[in-house]
Scaffold this motif. Sequence first.
Motif, mmCIF file in Angstrom:
data_model
loop_
_atom_site.group_PDB
_atom_site.id
_atom_site.type_symbol
_atom_site.label_atom_id
_atom_site.label_comp_id
_atom_site.label_asym_id
_atom_site.label_seq_id
_atom_site.Cartn_x
_atom_site.Cartn_y
_atom_site.Cartn_z
ATOM 1 N N GLN A 1 0.823 -1.209 0.000
ATOM 2 C CA GLN A 1 0.000 0.000 0.000
ATOM 3 C C GLN A 1 0.860 1.262 0.000
ATOM 4 O O GLN A 1 0.634 2.180 -0.800
ATOM 5 C CB GLN A 1 -0.921 -0.018 1.230
ATOM 6 C CG GLN A 1 -1.937 -1.149 1.208
ATOM 7 C CD GLN A 1 -2.708 -1.252 2.515
ATOM 8 O OE1 GLN A 1 -2.694 -0.314 3.328
ATOM 9 N NE2 GLN A 1 -3.365 -2.380 2.722
ATOM 10 N N TYR A 2 1.835 1.305 0.893
ATOM 11 C CA TYR A 2 2.732 2.464 0.940
ATOM 12 C C TYR A 2 3.491 2.627 -0.374
ATOM 13 O O TYR A 2 3.525 3.704 -0.969
ATOM 14 C CB TYR A 2 3.747 2.295 2.077
ATOM 15 C CG TYR A 2 3.251 2.661 3.453
ATOM 16 C CD1 TYR A 2 2.765 3.935 3.721
ATOM 17 C CD2 TYR A 2 3.306 1.751 4.498
ATOM 18 C CE1 TYR A 2 2.321 4.288 4.990
ATOM 19 C CE2 TYR A 2 2.867 2.086 5.777
ATOM 20 C CZ TYR A 2 2.386 3.346 6.011
ATOM 21 O OH TYR A 2 1.951 3.697 7.259
ATOM 22 N N SER A 3 4.109 1.549 -0.813
ATOM 23 C CA SER A 3 4.997 1.599 -1.969
ATOM 24 C C SER A 3 4.277 2.022 -3.237
ATOM 25 O O SER A 3 4.710 2.947 -3.934
ATOM 26 C CB SER A 3 5.659 0.228 -2.169
ATOM 27 O OG SER A 3 6.526 0.240 -3.277
ATOM 28 N N GLN B 1 9.323 18.949 -0.974
ATOM 29 C CA GLN B 1 8.102 18.584 -1.691
ATOM 30 C C GLN B 1 7.821 17.086 -1.574
ATOM 31 O O GLN B 1 6.693 16.677 -1.268
ATOM 32 C CB GLN B 1 8.230 18.962 -3.174
ATOM 33 C CG GLN B 1 8.047 20.427 -3.482
ATOM 34 C CD GLN B 1 8.194 20.710 -4.970
ATOM 35 O OE1 GLN B 1 9.257 20.498 -5.559
ATOM 36 N NE2 GLN B 1 7.117 21.165 -5.590
ATOM 37 N N ILE B 2 8.836 16.279 -1.828
ATOM 38 C CA ILE B 2 8.676 14.821 -1.760
ATOM 39 C C ILE B 2 8.286 14.396 -0.354
ATOM 40 O O ILE B 2 7.401 13.548 -0.172
ATOM 41 C CB ILE B 2 9.988 14.117 -2.187
ATOM 42 C CG1 ILE B 2 10.247 14.354 -3.667
ATOM 43 C CG2 ILE B 2 9.922 12.619 -1.886
ATOM 44 C CD1 ILE B 2 11.597 13.855 -4.142
ATOM 45 N N LEU C 1 1.524 13.220 3.336
ATOM 46 C CA LEU C 1 0.085 13.394 3.155
ATOM 47 C C LEU C 1 -0.562 12.162 2.518
ATOM 48 O O LEU C 1 -1.656 11.752 2.903
ATOM 49 C CB LEU C 1 -0.184 14.636 2.291
ATOM 50 C CG LEU C 1 0.191 15.980 2.923
ATOM 51 C CD1 LEU C 1 -0.012 17.108 1.919
ATOM 52 C CD2 LEU C 1 -0.624 16.232 4.190
ATOM 53 N N VAL C 2 0.127 11.570 1.535
ATOM 54 C CA VAL C 2 -0.415 10.394 0.850
ATOM 55 C C VAL C 2 -0.473 9.192 1.783
ATOM 56 O O VAL C 2 -1.437 8.418 1.763
ATOM 57 C CB VAL C 2 0.427 10.059 -0.403
ATOM 58 C CG1 VAL C 2 -0.012 8.732 -1.005
ATOM 59 C CG2 VAL C 2 0.297 11.160 -1.440
ATOM 60 N N SER C 3 0.552 9.045 2.612
ATOM 61 C CA SER C 3 0.601 7.887 3.513
ATOM 62 C C SER C 3 -0.205 8.086 4.790
ATOM 63 O O SER C 3 -0.409 7.138 5.544
ATOM 64 C CB SER C 3 2.054 7.583 3.891
ATOM 65 O OG SER C 3 2.622 8.662 4.620
ATOM 66 N N THR D 1 -1.235 5.206 7.561
ATOM 67 C CA THR D 1 -0.563 5.230 8.863
ATOM 68 C C THR D 1 -1.564 5.385 9.999
ATOM 69 O O THR D 1 -1.500 4.657 10.996
ATOM 70 C CB THR D 1 0.458 6.386 8.913
ATOM 71 O OG1 THR D 1 1.382 6.256 7.833
ATOM 72 C CG2 THR D 1 1.209 6.390 10.230
ATOM 73 N N ALA D 2 -2.485 6.326 9.849
ATOM 74 C CA ALA D 2 -3.450 6.597 10.914
ATOM 75 C C ALA D 2 -4.378 5.414 11.163
ATOM 76 O O ALA D 2 -4.695 5.085 12.309
ATOM 77 C CB ALA D 2 -4.265 7.846 10.566
#
Length: 222
Positions: free
Chosen positions: A163-165, A187-188, A194-196, A200-201
């Motif tokens: 999912q992360y990758s 930026q990265i 934000l995407v992860s 994570t939460a």
Amino acid sequence: YLYYQNITRILNADFIEITEKAHGIYVFKNSLYQYLYHKKYGDYLLAMVLGNTDFLDHSMVRQNGISHLFAISGMQITLFAEILSKLLKRFGSKKKIGIFFLLWFYAFLVGFTPSVLRAVLFWSYQQFNWKFQLKLSRNQIFVFVLCTVLFFQPFAVMDLGFQYSFLISFVLMQMHFHKNYLKSSLQISVVSFLVSLPITASNFYSVNVLSIIWNLFFVPFV
């Protein structure tokens, strides 16, 4: 969890006896493991070379938001491919074949994890794309990689590494970053955070917003 790993039975053994010598590649893998384990900072070496995080302090790494640095993924595969490209430079056009087989051997060493498969497959498909002038875009290659991984490992979609990758990589591929190194790194780091964030939460019930800053220091250092 076991079901998603294609594990259908649990065996409790009172006694284990080795009756024959293991295959050569497994002997090599175990020898490499033992070599790294007995080195100074062996816990970090095992994590960053073979993806074995059994000896790391997971709570510390996760709380600081830098656990991705200790998961074998695109960063290690890209670095490994670049090193091999330099070492095999004198072999000319044949070096790509050597890199191809060595990358897949490395994928075997680290257990064909989804994040590694994504990176190695993407590199492999890109080489085929250039070799046969298929004119496929990066997004099209990404979709082929995604389909390939899920075809052979359907339950990988439940894997956090997958999912992360895949999610972070896909989003980063769609963006244009600043030419300045520090600004592009920021930026990265922000975009990746934000995407992860939802993953994570929902899995760890906590988020460290300072991970954006930590990554600016740790990623170049590592």
